[in-house]
Design a protein around this motif. Structure first.
Motif: not given
Ligand code: FPP
Ligand code: MG
Length: 321
Positions: A234, A260-262
């Motif tokens: 992240l 990118l997200d989680a």
């Protein structure tokens, strides 16, 4: 006495195998840590105390004490306390830079008190380390720790410089880890005793520690590691698991780490794991530990010292937090 609940396995294996002097001295280090952060105002005290209360494996103090041996005395306890204060300072600052929510199973100072207070708390811990060493009048130790702190700063900066760059290769990654992590392990050993074999032992074990740390960032889970997983991805930190995975799954190089997200980070963690990269990185870490332990054979030690240092080295790769 050391609070056993605050010392996670496999460090307990070292304590269980040791005679009385090591747990007693680690207890003195804990007292020293508490003393070092007392009386610096309520706000700083609260944040520093929260960091201390979160515990830790105390690997670096253990290395100082074990390398110094039973005859190490007051100077070794002071150095062991100082190096843990530096380590704590770097984590408080690192959590500001990473915007990390969790450390050692507790909210970070950055998360609870905000960036400015976390920076000040880290500065307090950093300054108290040098104050403590200087009070002992040991300029060699001050110089060793100062050099290691410079290496840490350079390593952190190199990591920021390399962020999001999937062209980063293994050599550059290892160079960063040497600066960011291994130098402090090396310093711990040299604070205990000036011996080239211990320098190499510390460097190998420190490098192995960072490799394993980077594996744990991919595998998680937070309930076990005490920190959020996938944070390296992240914040764009390209680590060996990712480099190794991209070598066998070239499509990984096409992933845009900026976006990118989680959930995407978690999916990428699974894709990395599917390549077998984690096992390969773990084996590399084990090789480093083995190389470090070979250095111990060449050093002039009491048998107990060698055995316990070997257990610390093993513990670096046999851990989940
Ligand atoms: C944790 O590693 C961080 C470090 C080993 C070094 C951090 C260094 C600095 C912030 C600069 C120097 C600061 C001082 C006070 C000298 P990581 O981010 O790989 O591990 P993590 O997953 O535990 O965060
Ligand atoms: Mg970090």
């Amino acid at each position: 006495m050391t609070r056993r609940s605050a010392v996670p396995p496999p460090v307990t294996a070292v304590l269980d195998a040791s005679s009385r002097w090591l747990p007693a001295r680690l207890g003195e280090v804990e007292d020293g840590l508490r003393g070092a952060i007392a009386e610096h105002g309520a706000v700083l005290g609260e944040d520093a105390a929260a960091t201390l209360a979160a515990g830790g494996k105390r690997l670096r103090p253990m290395l100082v004490l074990l390398c110094a041996g039973e005859a190490g005395g007051e100077a070794a306890i002071r150095a062991a306390t100082a190096i843990e204060l530096i380590h704590m300072a770097t984590l408080v600052h690192d959590d500001v830079l990473d915007e990390a929510p969790l450390r050692r199973g507790h909210p970070t100072v950055a998360a609870t008190s905000g960036r400015a207070r976390a920076e000040a708390a880290g500065d307090l811990l950093f300054s108290r380390a040098f104050g403590l060493l200087a009070a002992g009048g040991d300029s060699r130790s001050v110089a060793l720790l100062a050099d290691a702190a410079v290496a840490l700063a350079r390593g952190e900066l190199a990591q920021r410089h390399d962020a999001f760059d999937l062209e980063i290769g293994e050599a550059r990654y290892l160079q960063r880890c040497r600066l960011k992590t291994a130098r402090l392990f090396e310093c711990a050993c040299l604070l205990g005793r000036d011996d080239p074999h211990l320098r190499t032992f510390g460097a190998e074990v420190g490098l192995a520690f960072q490799l394993l740390d980077d594996v744990l960032d991919v595998t998680g889970p937070p309930e076990r590691t005490g920190k959020a997983s996938g944070t390296d991805l992240l914040d764009g930190t390209v680590t060996l698991p990712l480099i190794e995975a991209a070598a066998s799954d070239p499509g990984i190089r096409e992933v845009d780490l900026h976006g990118l997200d989680a959930a995407a980070a978690e999916a990428l963690c699974e894709r990395i794991a599917a390549t077998g990269a984690l096992e390969r990185v773990r084996s590399r870490a084990l090789e480093m530990v083995a190389a470090g332990k070979r250095e111990l054979e060449a050093a002039d030690f009491e048998p107990e010292q060698r055995q316990l240092l070997g257990l610390v080295a093993d513990g670096v790769v046999q851990r989940y937090s």
